[in-house]
Design a protein around this motif. Structure first.
Motif, PDB file in Angstrom:
ATOM      1  N   ASP A  85       0.937  -1.205   0.089  1.00  0.00           N
ATOM      2  CA  ASP A  85       0.010  -0.373   0.058  1.00  0.00           C
ATOM      3  C   ASP A  85       0.712   1.116  -0.072  1.00  0.00           C
ATOM      4  O   ASP A  85       0.586   2.180   0.564  1.00  0.00           O
ATOM      5  CB  ASP A  85      -1.041   0.415   1.274  1.00  0.00           C
ATOM      6  CG  ASP A  85      -1.835  -1.492   1.035  1.00  0.00           C
ATOM      7  OD1 ASP A  85      -2.418  -1.373   0.116  1.00  0.00           O
ATOM      8  OD2 ASP A  85      -2.002  -1.593   2.956  1.00  0.00           O
ATOM      9  N   GLY A  86       1.539   1.393  -0.554  1.00  0.00           N
ATOM     10  CA  GLY A  86       2.698   2.158  -0.791  1.00  0.00           C
ATOM     11  C   GLY A  86       4.062   1.918   0.040  1.00  0.00           C
ATOM     12  O   GLY A  86       4.731   2.745   0.130  1.00  0.00           O
ATOM     13  N   VAL A  87       3.791   1.401   0.903  1.00  0.00           N
ATOM     14  CA  VAL A  87       4.636   2.115   1.772  1.00  0.00           C
ATOM     15  C   VAL A  87       5.778   0.932   2.389  1.00  0.00           C
ATOM     16  O   VAL A  87       6.020  -0.357   1.777  1.00  0.00           O
ATOM     17  CB  VAL A  87       4.082   1.425   3.729  1.00  0.00           C
ATOM     18  CG1 VAL A  87       5.060   1.294   4.770  1.00  0.00           C
ATOM     19  CG2 VAL A  87       3.012   2.487   4.049  1.00  0.00           C
ATOM     20  N   LEU A  88       7.359   1.126   2.055  1.00  0.00           N
ATOM     21  CA  LEU A  88       8.275   0.730   2.320  1.00  0.00           C
ATOM     22  C   LEU A  88       8.450  -0.492   3.694  1.00  0.00           C
ATOM     23  O   LEU A  88       7.809  -0.216   4.429  1.00  0.00           O
ATOM     24  CB  LEU A  88       9.798   1.149   1.970  1.00  0.00           C
ATOM     25  CG  LEU A  88      10.960   0.194   2.285  1.00  0.00           C
ATOM     26  CD1 LEU A  88      10.872  -0.423   0.888  1.00  0.00           C
ATOM     27  CD2 LEU A  88      12.250   1.456   2.003  1.00  0.00           C
ATOM     28  N   LYS A  89       8.278  -1.830   3.429  1.00  0.00           N
ATOM     29  CA  LYS A  89       8.264  -3.430   4.325  1.00  0.00           C
ATOM     30  C   LYS A  89       9.636  -3.569   4.625  1.00  0.00           C
ATOM     31  O   LYS A  89       9.562  -3.917   5.799  1.00  0.00           O
ATOM     32  CB  LYS A  89       7.292  -4.194   3.904  1.00  0.00           C
ATOM     33  CG  LYS A  89       5.619  -3.903   3.380  1.00  0.00           C
ATOM     34  CD  LYS A  89       4.947  -2.657   4.152  1.00  0.00           C
ATOM     35  CE  LYS A  89       5.052  -3.425   5.716  1.00  0.00           C
ATOM     36  NZ  LYS A  89       3.944  -3.058   7.153  1.00  0.00           N
ATOM     37  N   SER A  90      10.626  -4.006   4.084  1.00  0.00           N
ATOM     38  CA  SER A  90      11.823  -4.295   4.326  1.00  0.00           C
ATOM     39  C   SER A  90      12.942  -4.192   2.727  1.00  0.00           C
ATOM     40  O   SER A  90      12.174  -3.849   1.768  1.00  0.00           O
ATOM     41  CB  SER A  90      11.386  -5.800   3.760  1.00  0.00           C
ATOM     42  OG  SER A  90      12.520  -6.354   4.880  1.00  0.00           O
ATOM     43  N   PHE A  91      13.952  -4.575   3.194  1.00  0.00           N
ATOM     44  CA  PHE A  91      15.105  -4.506   2.848  1.00  0.00           C
ATOM     45  C   PHE A  91      15.142  -6.250   2.414  1.00  0.00           C
ATOM     46  O   PHE A  91      14.749  -7.190   2.788  1.00  0.00           O
ATOM     47  CB  PHE A  91      16.110  -4.329   2.304  1.00  0.00           C
ATOM     48  CG  PHE A  91      16.010  -3.021   2.394  1.00  0.00           C
ATOM     49  CD1 PHE A  91      15.880  -1.995   1.907  1.00  0.00           C
ATOM     50  CD2 PHE A  91      16.229  -1.894   3.920  1.00  0.00           C
ATOM     51  CE1 PHE A  91      15.155  -0.252   2.283  1.00  0.00           C
ATOM     52  CE2 PHE A  91      15.750  -0.600   4.620  1.00  0.00           C
ATOM     53  CZ  PHE A  91      15.704   0.538   3.533  1.00  0.00           C
ATOM     54  N   TYR A  92      15.956  -6.059   0.744  1.00  0.00           N
ATOM     55  CA  TYR A  92      16.220  -7.710   0.496  1.00  0.00           C
ATOM     56  C   TYR A  92      17.386  -8.780   0.663  1.00  0.00           C
ATOM     57  O   TYR A  92      18.466  -7.920   0.286  1.00  0.00           O
ATOM     58  CB  TYR A  92      14.963  -8.930  -0.315  1.00  0.00           C
ATOM     59  CG  TYR A  92      15.973  -7.718  -1.782  1.00  0.00           C
ATOM     60  CD1 TYR A  92      16.884  -8.682  -2.395  1.00  0.00           C
ATOM     61  CD2 TYR A  92      15.415  -6.902  -2.458  1.00  0.00           C
ATOM     62  CE1 TYR A  92      17.467  -8.077  -3.500  1.00  0.00           C
ATOM     63  CE2 TYR A  92      16.173  -6.291  -3.258  1.00  0.00           C
ATOM     64  CZ  TYR A  92      17.249  -7.327  -4.644  1.00  0.00           C
ATOM     65  OH  TYR A  92      17.155  -6.597  -5.180  1.00  0.00           O
ATOM     66  N   TYR A  93      17.841  -9.456   1.554  1.00  0.00           N
ATOM     67  CA  TYR A  93      19.736 -10.270   1.536  1.00  0.00           C
ATOM     68  C   TYR A  93      19.692 -11.368   0.984  1.00  0.00           C
ATOM     69  O   TYR A  93      19.083 -11.905   1.213  1.00  0.00           O
ATOM     70  CB  TYR A  93      19.803  -9.690   3.073  1.00  0.00           C
ATOM     71  CG  TYR A  93      19.878  -8.504   3.740  1.00  0.00           C
ATOM     72  CD1 TYR A  93      20.650  -7.940   3.658  1.00  0.00           C
ATOM     73  CD2 TYR A  93      18.581  -8.418   4.435  1.00  0.00           C
ATOM     74  CE1 TYR A  93      20.242  -6.319   4.010  1.00  0.00           C
ATOM     75  CE2 TYR A  93      18.254  -7.046   5.304  1.00  0.00           C
ATOM     76  CZ  TYR A  93      19.612  -6.154   4.899  1.00  0.00           C
ATOM     77  OH  TYR A  93      19.017  -5.019   5.366  1.00  0.00           O
TER      78      TYR A  93
END
Length: 434
Positions: free
Chosen positions: A288-296
């Motif tokens: 919903d437009g909100v940044l949730k996480s980064f990926y590793y």
């Protein structure tokens, strides 16, 4: 592999073996004529060793001498990179349907006949050059490590792409089809391209300005590429990302949800584990437009003091001219959540605008910062909800953190495309120059 792993374990603190085999049949039609049939069989094995906090790699396509292969990896440890993470102990927790045995009975002649059938249908309905590319692929991978993981998976994949070129041009309209088994293309798949092509056949001149722009699934990678670069654990570690520290903040329009779903085995190449043996998961990048996480992957997760998200993959480079021995963070099963509008409804929302059906120079601009500047190749001009022709020598530019905050509507259908599975998305107030 088990014997080699035992030898590697005795001479290192940790060891991992990764093997991959694949067979690919490809068929290419150019200008309605069969141009090429090829079969490619390849395999390889890579070894990662960790000793005294250092990690090094070895890779070969021809394992003639196991001892020499292992010796090369051990000899390189002195120059390896610092690494203190542990290889995971992973049991297959998700049983996925990744292989359809019917693909083994599909012959090259079957695919050629399907390409001829598609060509005949398209050539009857349009005036342009028809190019078709089809591929049938069966692959297997195996990951074993000193922590006790022993993971295997087999995959089947059939894909077909066709492109209809405008007369006297290398630019055209195309669409892709993909699945775990061979299936004939249905009429909807073909009719979309024919209708769009015939409506846009006329070349038109337009004025520059800011307007509504519809990115088709085939060109969404231009925008997604920038997001993936910014959310990559490597970019976070190297302090190259403009969204570092913004988890929980709204970076895009609330209509946009971007997620990675390797467990979706309705699509080909689903994965229950990544190329490091870490379990995969449904992973929300933006909700919903909100940044949730980064990926590793394991390496950058350890550097950042977090857990791997199960996104250590070699698949983006494996099998190419240059094979990576080292996994990198990658979202190989990316989706954008569909909306509630069909394509005609999206067009009805455009009083004056451009459909981006193809892009040139997607690598241009400051990718880490989210900037893009592309040539439309082709761009389809829309007036009052109707396609009136195609344009040449036009450019669209902007920054994803501005453009992707201005979503008007999203298509209600997923389509396989480069870098993921996407709907078409209509954006407002995008700059176009001619």
């Amino acid at each position: 592999m088990k014997e080699m792993l035992k030898i590697a374990e005795k001479k290192s603190d940790q060891a991992e073996l990764f093997s991959f085999e694949e067979k690919t049949n490809t068929i290419k039609f150019e200008n309605s004529k069969l141009k090429d049939i090829a079969t490619k069989i390849q395999s390889g094995i890579s070894l990662r060793l960790q000793k005294n906090g250092r990690m090094r790699f070895a890779y070969t396509k021809n394992l003639y001498d196991r001892e020499e292969f292992l010796r090369n990896a051990l000899d390189s440890l002195a120059g390896g990179v610092e690494a203190s993470f542990d290889f995971p102990l992973t049991k297959k927790s998700s049983v996925l349907s990744t292989y359809d045995s019917s693909i083994e009975s599909v012959s090259t002649d079957d695919i050629v006949e399907e390409c001829k059938r598609i060509n005949d249908i398209l050539s009857y309905k349009i005036k342009g050059q028809v190019d078709i590319y089809a591929a049938l692929n069966v692959s297997e991978l195996n990951i074993q490590n000193s922590s006790g993981s022993d993971l295997k998976e087999k995959f089947s994949d059939y894909s077909l792409d066709f492109n209809i070129l405008y007369p006297g041009s290398s630019s055209g309209i195309g669409r892709a089809l993909t699945g775990k088994k061979f299936e004939k293309a249905d009429d909807n798949y073909l009719d979309f391209t024919v209708d769009i092509y015939n409506q846009s056949l006329k070349e038109v001149k337009i004025k520059k300005g800011r307007m509504r722009v519809l990115f088709l699934p085939e060109t969404m990678y231009v925008l997604i590429w920038r997001l993936l670069r910014a959310a990559n654990g490597k970019s976070i570690y190297n302090k190259e990302s403009p969204i570092s520290g913004k988890v929980g903040e709204e970076i895009f329009d609330p209509k946009l949800t971007v997620y990675d779903d390797p467990l979706n085995d309705k699509m080909p190449d689903a994965r229950s584990f990544d190329d490091e043996g870490v379990s995969c998961q449904h992973f929300k990048l933006v909700e919903d437009g909100v940044l949730k996480s980064f990926y590793y992957d394991l390496y950058y997760a350890e550097k950042m003091g977090v857990k791997s998200t199960g996104h250590g993959f070699k698949s983006s480079v494996w099998g190419g001219e240059t094979v990576s021995m080292k996994p990198v963070p990658a979202l190989d099963h990316l989706y954008i959540k569909c909306g509630d509008k069909n394509l005609n409804e999206l067009l009805s929302l455009m009083d004056r605008g451009i459909i981006i059906a193809g892009a040139l120079g997607a690598h241009s601009g400051n990718i880490p910062n989210g900037d893009f500047s592309i040539g439309v190749d082709p761009g389809l001009y829309v007036e009052n909800g109707e396609i009136v022709g195609h344009v040449k020598d036009a450019m669209v530019s902007g920054n994803i953190y501005e453009t992707m905050k201005n979503v008007i509507a999203i298509e209600d259908t997923y389509h396989p495309a480069y870098m993921g599975t996407f709907p078409a998305i209509l954006f407002d107030d995008v700059s176009l120059t001619v």
